[in-house]
Every structure is written in structure tokens, then in C-alpha cells.
Design a protein around this motif. Structure first.
Motif, PDB file in Angstrom:
ATOM      1  N   GLY A 189       1.055  -1.263  -0.118  1.00  0.00           N
ATOM      2  CA  GLY A 189       0.289  -0.003   0.057  1.00  0.00           C
ATOM      3  C   GLY A 189       1.395   1.230  -0.238  1.00  0.00           C
ATOM      4  N   ASP A 190       0.167   1.982   0.284  1.00  0.00           N
ATOM      5  CA  ASP A 190       0.904   3.914   0.787  1.00  0.00           C
ATOM      6  C   ASP A 190       1.821   3.351   1.939  1.00  0.00           C
ATOM      7  OD1 ASP A 190      -0.645   4.040   2.769  1.00  0.00           O
ATOM      8  OD2 ASP A 190      -1.360   5.775   1.350  1.00  0.00           O
ATOM      9  N   GLY A 191       1.823   2.687   2.699  1.00  0.00           N
ATOM     10  CA  GLY A 191       2.825   2.946   4.056  1.00  0.00           C
ATOM     11  C   GLY A 191       2.041   4.225   5.096  1.00  0.00           C
ATOM     12  N   ASP A 196       9.706   0.100  11.087  1.00  0.00           N
ATOM     13  CA  ASP A 196       9.832  -1.331  10.392  1.00  0.00           C
ATOM     14  C   ASP A 196       8.395  -2.298   9.755  1.00  0.00           C
ATOM     15  OD1 ASP A 196      11.297  -4.084  10.414  1.00  0.00           O
ATOM     16  OD2 ASP A 196       9.441  -4.769  11.565  1.00  0.00           O
ATOM     17  N   ARG A 197       7.461  -1.665  10.356  1.00  0.00           N
ATOM     18  CA  ARG A 197       5.864  -1.730   9.505  1.00  0.00           C
ATOM     19  C   ARG A 197       6.108  -0.699   7.868  1.00  0.00           C
ATOM     20  NH1 ARG A 197       4.556  -5.815   9.394  1.00  0.00           N
ATOM     21  NH2 ARG A 197       2.865  -5.360   8.472  1.00  0.00           N
ATOM     22  N   TYR A 198       6.761   0.133   8.458  1.00  0.00           N
ATOM     23  CA  TYR A 198       6.170   0.797   7.080  1.00  0.00           C
ATOM     24  C   TYR A 198       6.854   0.062   5.372  1.00  0.00           C
ATOM     25  CZ  TYR A 198       7.546   4.449   3.406  1.00  0.00           C
ATOM     26  OH  TYR A 198       7.477   4.935   2.112  1.00  0.00           O
ATOM     27  N   ILE A 199       7.654  -0.503   6.033  1.00  0.00           N
ATOM     28  CA  ILE A 199       8.768  -1.204   4.712  1.00  0.00           C
ATOM     29  C   ILE A 199       8.278  -3.164   4.256  1.00  0.00           C
ATOM     30  CG2 ILE A 199      11.237  -3.007   4.161  1.00  0.00           C
ATOM     31  CD1 ILE A 199      12.432  -0.967   6.320  1.00  0.00           C
ATOM     32  N   GLU A 200       7.366  -3.351   5.326  1.00  0.00           N
ATOM     33  CA  GLU A 200       6.396  -4.130   4.754  1.00  0.00           C
ATOM     34  C   GLU A 200       4.636  -3.907   4.261  1.00  0.00           C
ATOM     35  OE1 GLU A 200       6.664  -8.171   4.352  1.00  0.00           O
ATOM     36  OE2 GLU A 200       7.469  -7.669   5.662  1.00  0.00           O
ATOM     37  N   GLU A 201       5.072  -2.549   4.473  1.00  0.00           N
ATOM     38  CA  GLU A 201       3.122  -1.743   3.808  1.00  0.00           C
ATOM     39  C   GLU A 201       4.085  -1.459   3.060  1.00  0.00           C
ATOM     40  OE1 GLU A 201       1.225  -0.033   7.023  1.00  0.00           O
ATOM     41  OE2 GLU A 201       1.335  -1.766   8.347  1.00  0.00           O
ATOM     42  N   ARG A 202       4.655  -0.398   2.611  1.00  0.00           N
ATOM     43  CA  ARG A 202       4.978  -0.197   1.181  1.00  0.00           C
ATOM     44  C   ARG A 202       5.455  -0.846   0.074  1.00  0.00           C
ATOM     45  NH1 ARG A 202       3.255   3.364  -2.187  1.00  0.00           N
ATOM     46  NH2 ARG A 202       4.823   5.495  -2.542  1.00  0.00           N
ATOM     47  N   PHE A 203       6.466  -1.406   0.687  1.00  0.00           N
ATOM     48  CA  PHE A 203       6.881  -2.282  -0.633  1.00  0.00           C
ATOM     49  C   PHE A 203       6.671  -3.592  -0.748  1.00  0.00           C
ATOM     50  CE2 PHE A 203       9.128   1.219   1.284  1.00  0.00           C
ATOM     51  CZ  PHE A 203       9.817   1.930  -0.550  1.00  0.00           C
ATOM     52  N   GLY A 204       6.258  -4.297   0.320  1.00  0.00           N
ATOM     53  CA  GLY A 204       5.194  -6.080   0.200  1.00  0.00           C
ATOM     54  C   GLY A 204       6.338  -6.963   1.360  1.00  0.00           C
ATOM     55  N   ALA A 205       7.060  -8.641   1.475  1.00  0.00           N
ATOM     56  CA  ALA A 205       7.441  -8.924   1.245  1.00  0.00           C
ATOM     57  C   ALA A 205       8.835  -9.331   1.183  1.00  0.00           C
ATOM     58  CB  ALA A 205       6.971 -10.226   1.940  1.00  0.00           C
ATOM     59  N   GLY A 206       8.956  -9.533  -0.274  1.00  0.00           N
ATOM     60  CA  GLY A 206       9.774  -9.187  -1.216  1.00  0.00           C
ATOM     61  C   GLY A 206      10.833  -7.751  -1.265  1.00  0.00           C
ATOM     62  N   ILE A 207      10.669  -6.940  -1.500  1.00  0.00           N
ATOM     63  CA  ILE A 207      11.641  -6.562  -1.675  1.00  0.00           C
ATOM     64  C   ILE A 207      11.903  -5.975   0.228  1.00  0.00           C
ATOM     65  CG2 ILE A 207      11.730  -3.244  -1.343  1.00  0.00           C
ATOM     66  CD1 ILE A 207      10.056  -3.411  -4.023  1.00  0.00           C
ATOM     67  N   ALA A 208      10.786  -6.103   1.079  1.00  0.00           N
ATOM     68  CA  ALA A 208      11.414  -6.241   2.473  1.00  0.00           C
ATOM     69  C   ALA A 208      12.393  -7.382   2.733  1.00  0.00           C
ATOM     70  CB  ALA A 208       9.983  -6.005   3.367  1.00  0.00           C
ATOM     71  N   ARG A 209      12.166  -7.793   2.441  1.00  0.00           N
ATOM     72  CA  ARG A 209      13.565  -9.451   2.576  1.00  0.00           C
ATOM     73  C   ARG A 209      14.777  -9.222   2.004  1.00  0.00           C
ATOM     74  NH1 ARG A 209      12.844 -15.807   0.604  1.00  0.00           N
ATOM     75  NH2 ARG A 209      15.207 -16.300   1.558  1.00  0.00           N
ATOM     76  N   HIS A 210      14.716  -8.288   0.606  1.00  0.00           N
ATOM     77  CA  HIS A 210      16.226  -8.851  -0.520  1.00  0.00           C
ATOM     78  C   HIS A 210      16.752  -8.068  -0.001  1.00  0.00           C
ATOM     79  CE1 HIS A 210      15.142 -12.497  -1.577  1.00  0.00           C
ATOM     80  NE2 HIS A 210      13.789 -12.142  -1.985  1.00  0.00           N
TER      81      HIS A 210
END
Length: 393
Positions: free
Chosen positions: A76-78, A85-99
Motif C-alpha cells: 500500500g502507501d504505508g 519496520d512496518r512501513y517497509i512491509e506495508e509500502r513495498f511488500g515482503a519481497g523487497i522488504a526481505r531482499h
């Protein structure tokens, strides 16, 4: 700083600003050279242009690419994220957050990203490809992009800007470290024993240092300010035996096996620096590092070799380690409230703070100049002077 003929800034610097008055001020004080920013990301053995979230489709690793795209589709827009930490996941999703996003920011800020607020992200972290960015009314500046135009002094290092600006100011005194500030008497005392009366005081000192110089600060405010967190930065300056033909200015790496999150190629900041017989690479490593300078240099040198940054025939000629206790003001969840309370008390005594650590705000040098200009106008006429020395409310 010059190391064996290679010119380094303390940190990677370039000039870019949304403020027309600051651009006019700087370009009027010194000759500047402007060019498109050249920055890259090194992820899973691949180089792609910066920012990662806008260029991840260039990844050859199909599994990594598809994981990032799949997570991005659900992002979403975060705007509702309470922490970074939550912003990263909500803005970019799990893949970009992880990698990329989590490992890179954990190298920069430390492992616990949940202690950071998310309010600063709109001005620092670019939106994903195809996503809408905040409007100018919602932010003060845009994050750096792949096509951002940046400027740099036509000769010398980034500090030449401030030398040129300082020449326009009369009465500057150097080597006068402040020891004590008396708000009741309106007096400032230096470590050299000099005393200066004042009516209004502007400080760019780190906020905890400033508070520590004023005896009459309420204990509760002093205790809160002591909780502000600064991130130390270690800069490893590697002067090379010759020139690099690589055009990049910055390289960002999330890989925890590589020492350093940011690599700076300062010679590509201007034509003048490119023409020097020796170039250099600066490796930025954040946090309290227990290694001595020799060990830290070996880690940095090993990293640039792992990244393939040294072509055949080019080696390291000399090195220097600069450890900065104040590298970044950490945007913790309680930062804003602490700074607001301390600033209000200081301003009630006619003391005003400026700068990245004076305001404990993750701002660039152009923004610090802009705020200084605004404060100067405020104190110069728009705001009536407040005499120091009145009693507490």
C-alpha cells in the motif's frame, strides 16, 4: 580531506535542493558543476540502478525479481504504519522488504527497525515504480531518484561551499569552544575563558551538548534529551594508486557479508576531481565498531574487492579511518516529542537550535541552510526580541 592526493568528503555529499533561495545563495557564492546522479545497488551479486524499488525488473535472478514484484503488488502507501519496520512491509511488500529494504536499513540503523518512526520516509525513500508520490504539500523535498540532478563545487571538495559562504560573514571567531551558557545573565563562557553577552543565541551544537552547558535546564527535560540516539559512523577512506574509469557516484549494498552499506566515489562529483591523478573510494560503516583502524580498513578493502570495484592495475595506495560519533540523528519514536519540549524551553530563553543535530532531524545541508535563513529573517525583524533572564513559568 586529502589522502595521498585523493579528495574525500566526510560522508558522501552532493548539492540538491527544492529551495530556490538556497540554490541562488550557493550558486552565487561559488562556481558549481551540475550533472545527473549516478547511483547503483548491489543485490545478490547483481548491479542495478538506484533506487532498487524502481529498477528491480532489471534483475536477472527471476526468482528474486518475481518475489519482489509479487510483494509489491500487495503493498500500500504505508501511511498507517506506526514504525519504520512496518512501513517497509506495508509500502513495498515482503519481497523487497526481505531482499533489500530490511537488510540495507539494518546495516545502516541497526537490527531493531521497530524503534524508528516512519514520518521521515516520504522525503528519503523513493516510491516504487508506478506508485504515486506524495504531493509537494505533503512533503518538503523529493527522495533521490535515478535522474536527480546534483551539483558540486567546480574545484575542491564539498566544504568549499561553506568556506565561500563564511567569507561573506564578518566577525567570525574560530577555536572558541563553548563551555557554559547562563540564560539568567545572558552570558556565554568559552573553554578559553572568554565571555560573551547575548540577547538571542543560535546554536548548531548537538542538542544534548547544548543542554549540558545550561545549568538551569529542568531535570526532566535534560533526562529526556539524554534519551536521544545518535548513530556513529565510521568512514574508511581508501586512496587508490590511479584513476577509476567507473562513472558511478554511489553504490548501496544490503549484503550483510559486505562491510559497509554505502560506497562513495567522490572523484565522479566534478570534472576537476576526475582529472586528479589519484581517485578514492569511501566506505561508510555505521554503528559502534570494536575493530581497530587496521582491522576496519581490512574489512573495507575486502568489501571493495568482493564488489569488483578495483580494476586490474589499480590498488590501494593509502588509507585513513575517520570515526564520527555523530553520524545520523536516529528518528526514534520519541524523538519528535523530546525535541519539541526541549526547543520550546530553549526558545523561552531566546536560544534557537539549527542543523541536523541541533534539531536532531535527519535533514540535508541545504535544508539546514534554508532553516537558518528562515530563522535569521524571523529573529531579524518579524519576531520581537525576548530578553533572557526571566523566571520559569
Amino acid at each position: 580531506m586529502v589522502v595521498e592526493g585523493a579528495v574525500f568528503d566526510l560522508g558522501g555529499h552532493s548539492f540538491h535542493t527544492p529551495h530556490a533561495a538556497i540554490r541562488e545563495l550557493v550558486f552565487g557564492a561559488i562556481k558549481m558543476e551540475e550533472q545527473q546522479r549516478e547511483a547503483w545497488c548491489f543485490v545478490a551479486g547483481e548491479l542495478i540502478p538506484y533506487p532498487f524499488q524502481k529498477n528491480l525488473t532489471r534483475l536477472r535472478n527471476s526468482a528474486l525479481r518475481e518475489a519482489c514484484l509479487a510483494g509489491l503488488a500487495s503493498g500500500g502507501d504505508g501511511s498507517r504504519a506506526a514504525t519504520f519496520d512496518r512501513y517497509i512491509e506495508e509500502r513495498f511488500g515482503a519481497g523487497i522488504a526481505r531482499h533489500f529494504m530490511r537488510p540495507y536499513n539494518e546495516k545502516l540503523w541497526g537490527a531493531d527497525l521497530s524503534r524508528l518512526a516512519a514520518g521521515w520516509t516520504a522525503e528519503r525513500i523513493a516510491a516504487p515504480a508506478g506508485a504515486s508520490a506524495p504531493s509537494p504539500e505533503e512533503r518538503r523535498r523529493s527522495p533521490l531518484q535515478g535522474d536527480t540532478m546534483v551539483a558540486y563545487p567546480a574545484e575542491g571538495g564539498f566544504g568549499e561551499i561553506y568556506r565561500a559562504l563564511a567569507q561573506q560573514v564578518s566577525g567570525l571567531l574560530y577555536g572558541q569552544a563553548v563551555q557554559r551558557i547562563d540564560t539568567r545573565r545572558g552570558e556565554l563562557v568559552t573553554q578559553q575563558g572568554r565571555r560573551f553577552p547575548w540577547r538571542q543565541l543560535v546554536s548548531t551544537l548537538p542538542l544534548p551538548s547544548l543542554i549540558g552547558m545550561i545549568e538551569e535546564v529542568p531535570r526532566a527535560i535534560a533526562a529526556d534529551v539524554a534519551r536521544l540516539v545518535s548513530l556513529p559512523v565510521n568512514l574508511v577512506l581508501l586512496a587508490l594508486t590511479g584513476r577509476l574509469e567507473n562513472p558511478m557516484q554511489r553504490l548501496y549494498s544490503p549484503d550483510p557479508a559486505i562491510a559497509g552499506h554505502k560506497f562513495v566515489f567522490n572523484h565522479n562529483s566534478s570534472t576537476y576531481l576526475r582529472a586528479l591523478p589519484r581517485h578514492g573510494i569511501q566506505v561508510e560503516i555505521s554503528g559502534d565498531r570494536p575493530e581497530d583502524d587496521t582491522a576496519l580498513t581490512e574489512l573495507a578493502a575486502g568489501s571493495i574487492r568482493k564488489l569488483g570495484l578495483l580494476p586490474p592495475g589499480i590498488d590501494i595506495a593509502a588509507s585513513r579511518v575517520v570515526r564520527l560519533p555523530y553520524g545520523y540523528p536516529v528518528p526514534t519514536l520519541e524523538r519528535a516529542a523530546i525535541v519539541a519540549q526541549a526547543s520550546a524551553w530553549l526558545e523561552s530563553r531566546s536560544i534557537f537550535t539549527l542543523g541536523r543535530f541541533g534539531e536532531w532531524d535527519y535533514i540535508n545541508s541545504d535544508e539546514a541552510l534554508y532553516r537558518g535563513l528562515a530563522l535569521g529573517k524571523r529573529l531579524g525583524g518579524a519576531m520581537p526580541a525576548i530578553e533572557p533572564g526571566h523566571s520559569e513559568a
